[in-house]
Design a protein around this motif. Structure first.
Motif, mmCIF file in Angstrom:
data_model
loop_
_atom_site.group_PDB
_atom_site.id
_atom_site.type_symbol
_atom_site.label_atom_id
_atom_site.label_comp_id
_atom_site.label_asym_id
_atom_site.label_seq_id
_atom_site.Cartn_x
_atom_site.Cartn_y
_atom_site.Cartn_z
ATOM 1 N N GLY A 277 0.837 -1.198 0.000
ATOM 2 C CA GLY A 277 0.000 0.000 0.000
ATOM 3 C C GLY A 277 0.866 1.240 0.000
ATOM 4 N N TYR A 281 -1.051 4.878 -7.573
ATOM 5 C CA TYR A 281 -1.313 3.873 -8.591
ATOM 6 C C TYR A 281 -0.196 3.939 -9.622
ATOM 7 C CZ TYR A 281 -5.941 2.963 -6.727
ATOM 8 O OH TYR A 281 -6.966 2.580 -5.905
ATOM 9 N N ASP A 300 -10.259 4.772 1.444
ATOM 10 C CA ASP A 300 -9.056 3.987 1.154
ATOM 11 C C ASP A 300 -9.350 2.542 0.770
ATOM 12 O OD1 ASP A 300 -7.252 6.061 1.587
ATOM 13 O OD2 ASP A 300 -7.133 5.671 3.744
ATOM 14 N N HIS A 301 -10.579 2.090 0.926
ATOM 15 C CA HIS A 301 -10.888 0.680 0.749
ATOM 16 C C HIS A 301 -11.748 0.386 -0.485
ATOM 17 C CE1 HIS A 301 -9.245 0.178 4.777
ATOM 18 N NE2 HIS A 301 -9.926 1.273 5.089
ATOM 19 N N PRO A 337 -5.057 4.366 -2.141
ATOM 20 C CA PRO A 337 -5.154 4.224 -0.682
ATOM 21 C C PRO A 337 -3.948 4.849 0.008
ATOM 22 C CG PRO A 337 -5.660 2.153 -1.785
ATOM 23 C CD PRO A 337 -5.100 3.066 -2.827
ATOM 24 N N THR A 341 -2.155 1.206 4.098
ATOM 25 C CA THR A 341 -3.406 0.466 3.907
ATOM 26 C C THR A 341 -3.078 -0.971 3.554
ATOM 27 O OG1 THR A 341 -4.510 2.468 3.135
ATOM 28 C CG2 THR A 341 -5.574 0.375 2.639
ATOM 29 N N VAL A 344 -3.478 -3.778 -0.586
ATOM 30 C CA VAL A 344 -3.917 -2.920 -1.677
ATOM 31 C C VAL A 344 -3.844 -3.683 -2.998
ATOM 32 C CG1 VAL A 344 -3.373 -0.836 -2.999
ATOM 33 C CG2 VAL A 344 -3.239 -0.811 -0.498
ATOM 34 N N LYS A 366 -10.679 -1.324 -3.768
ATOM 35 C CA LYS A 366 -9.276 -0.910 -3.799
ATOM 36 C C LYS A 366 -8.358 -1.892 -3.075
ATOM 37 C CE LYS A 366 -9.971 4.117 -3.951
ATOM 38 N NZ LYS A 366 -9.595 5.394 -3.276
ATOM 39 N N THR A 367 -8.939 -2.721 -2.211
ATOM 40 C CA THR A 367 -8.140 -3.682 -1.460
ATOM 41 C C THR A 367 -8.724 -5.079 -1.630
ATOM 42 O OG1 THR A 367 -9.413 -3.544 0.602
ATOM 43 C CG2 THR A 367 -7.669 -1.905 0.274
#
Length: 581
Positions: A277, A281, A300-301, A337, A341, A344, A366-367
């Motif tokens: 994380g 990107y 973030d998720h 994120p 995090t 990820v 995202k995770t």
């Protein structure tokens, strides 16, 4: 060879013989899990499938079926449920290649949900797809899980050395010895191969070095080359220097991202790196697609975006959509994120799909935990969806299918039981599967082109998620199709209303937050003091019993809805005035 002889030779029943035939025909679709999953018949519908766990003796009876797989000893044979899921399994993607998946971090419920979708229990909500049930495609889940090679709960990301490019971190490392003693590896390389690869005791290709240093993981050139091509190897030239704290560190100025053609020498350090994380990107190798993708909710998720009509969620092989897909646009519109995090996903992934002509809310993970959690909510019908559509004509509302708001709420759809409306229930199977839709008429608009000289705005609440369920229920059961539905409007005069596309929009969605309902996440959410952040402008809410953190996301209908209504109303009024004169 007669049937009795064949049964005697294989030592199996007629059902298992039929199973073998189906396996052969569908080898590129069926996903075995460590030789524990296979199709079996249910009510004489073989392709509907159920889970069958093979005993060790049965696996030995069918060596051709299980030969490509690294099998472990399964527990007792059982139908309808898979027990003792191993920590690693091998699944087969749509193009037939074998793909390893790390599943040790998944819960038993999540694993059962995954195996159910592997067996094709249900069809997609919006598009037909063999190994998807109203949620994320199995191949996407597999790719995301495969990219997560380290259990983030075991070690803090900050404790791993930084890799190349930014966002990768080294989780394991090996130092090349002063001599590699090729004589000890004649079982891996014959003399001809050593000469062809120019291998010596102090100079080897990177794949060959991986095979010698880590034979338990890289037992073949194909495996060693694959990890290099995927960017999983960081090569440090020379020994690692020591930091001020006395720990060995990777000097990035002496590091390269390992490639298949790189050479390895004594003293070099080989690191295995994974994406963590990292708060970003990766840089895309294509330009930002030329369409807007508004973000309705994001943390973030996971995120919720507003898909425009006319854009596919992701392109099928040979689909010709290029980068004009939601999946291609996501890294450009979503923020990554925050650093730290857990688990990820390298690129954000959609958790379900909408038809190309359908607009509206689309849920994105995202995770990895968020992807599994949301996919499970879709599979178990926990996600409550609301659509709006404009219907060509006035759909019939029989008294016998009328239900109250209280009854509709009791069915599990998103309807306020305290607000009384006359709802209609469509309970009509599609493709031999149960399909249920709750709907009501919201507004009527005069139209010279529509059936009954009327356009009807309707609100639809699907309880189940079948292929084109809403479109088929309105066209086939209520005999009034959605405006612009070229596939189900029956042609004829309906072509006059096709000019602006399909008038179907996913306008509201309610789901459980995939992180804030975990023990760690709930503690984090309860500690948020800023009310605007905690409740995200009213989109984050507690369930009536106060136990579940929910997301309530909604959007206004596309402008083309009101534009069509105004235009048709004005034409009808103008025609009426001209007639009077």
């Amino acid at each position: 060879m007669g049937g009795d002889d064949l049964s005697k030779r294989t030592g199996t029943s007629v059902r298992k013989l039929l199973l073998l035939v189906i396996w052969t025909m569908m080898a590129q679709h069926v996903a075995p899990c460590m030789a524990t999953l296979a199709f079996c018949s249910r009510s004489s519908v073989v392709t509907k499938g159920c889970i069958h766990q093979w005993s060790e003796s049965e696996a030995k009876e069918h060596p051709r079926m299980f030969a490509p797989l690294q099998t472990s000893t399964p527990s007792d044979c059982s139908y309808g449920r898979a027990f003792d899921i191993p920590s690693r399994c091998i699944t087969r993607t749509n193009n037939g290649r074998l793909l390893k998946m790390k599943l040790s971090s998944l819960s038993q419920d999540s694993m059962e949900n995954l195996t159910e979708r592997v067996m094709g229990q249900d069809a997609s909500d919006e598009e037909p797809f063999f190994d998807e049930e109203d949620g994320i495609p199995l191949t996407m889940m597999a790719d995301a899980i495969e990219n997560e090679e380290v259990d983030p709960n075991e070690t803090e990301p900050e404790s791993f050395p930084e890799g190349i490019p930014k966002g990768f971190q080294v989780i394991r490392q090996w130092q090349v010895p002063s001599t590699m003693e090729l004589s000890n590896y004649t079982h891996l390389f014959d003399l001809e191969m050593m000469e062809r690869l120019s291998l010596t005791n102090v100079n080897a290709s990177l794949p060959a070095a991986l095979m010698m240093l880590i034979p338990q993981e890289y037992s073949s050139f194909s495996k060693a080359r694959k990890v290099c091509r995927k960017g999983g190897i960081l090569l440090h030239r020379g020994p690692l220097p020591e930091s001020s704290t006395g720990k060995s560190v990777f000097d990035l100025s002496k590091c390269i991202r390992g490639r298949v053609g790189d050479r390895v020498f004594p003293g070099d350090v080989i690191g295995f790196q994974v994406r963590m994380g990292g708060g970003f990107y990766p840089e895309m190798r294509y330009e930002k697609p030329p369409f807007e993708l508004p973000v309705v909710y994001e943390d973030d998720h996971f995120a919720i975006v507003n898909k425009p009509a006319g854009i596919v969620v992701y392109s099928h092989r040979g689909g010709g959509h290029g980068s004009m897909t939601v999946r291609a646009q996501l890294p450009f519109v979503l923020r990554p994120p925050a650093v730290g995090t857990r688990s990820v996903i390298r690129r954000p992934q959609t958790c379900h799909r909408l038809d190309k002509p359908t607009s509206g809310l689309l849920i994105v993970a995202k995770t990895k935990p968020a992807m599994v959690h949301i996919s499970g909510q879709f599979a178990y019908r926990k996600v409550k969806k609301t659509y709006h559509a404009i219907i060509n004509g006035i759909p019939d509302e029989p008294l016998e299918t009328k239900i109250s708001s209280v009854d509709a709420h009791a069915m599990g759809v998103d309807i306020d039981p305290t607000v009384e409306h006359d709802w209609q229930l469509i309970d009509s199977s599609l493709d031999e599967k149960s399909a249920t839709t709750v709907w009501r008429s919201v507004e009527y608009t005069k139209s010279l082109k529509a059936k009954d000289n009327t356009l009807t705005l309707v609100e639809l609440k699907p309880k189940t998620g079948r292929y084109h369920q809403l479109r088929r229920h309105m066209a086939w059961v209520r005999e009034r199709s959605i405006v612009g539905d070229k596939e189900y409007d029956g042609g004829g005069d309906a072509w006059q209303l096709r000019g602006s596309g399909l008038f179907l929009c996913s306008s509201k969605v309610i789901l459980e937050h995939p992180y804030f309902n975990s023990p760690e996440g709930r503690e984090e959410w309860d500690a948020i003091e800023d009310e605007s952040v905690k409740y995200h402008g009213g989109m984050i809410r507690l369930s009536p019993d106060g136990k579940v953190v929910q997301i309530h996301a909604s959007i206004n209908l596309p402008e083309k809805f009101s534009s069509l209504q105004r235009r048709e109303q004005q034409r009808a009024e103008t025609f009426a005035e001209d007639t009077i004169e």
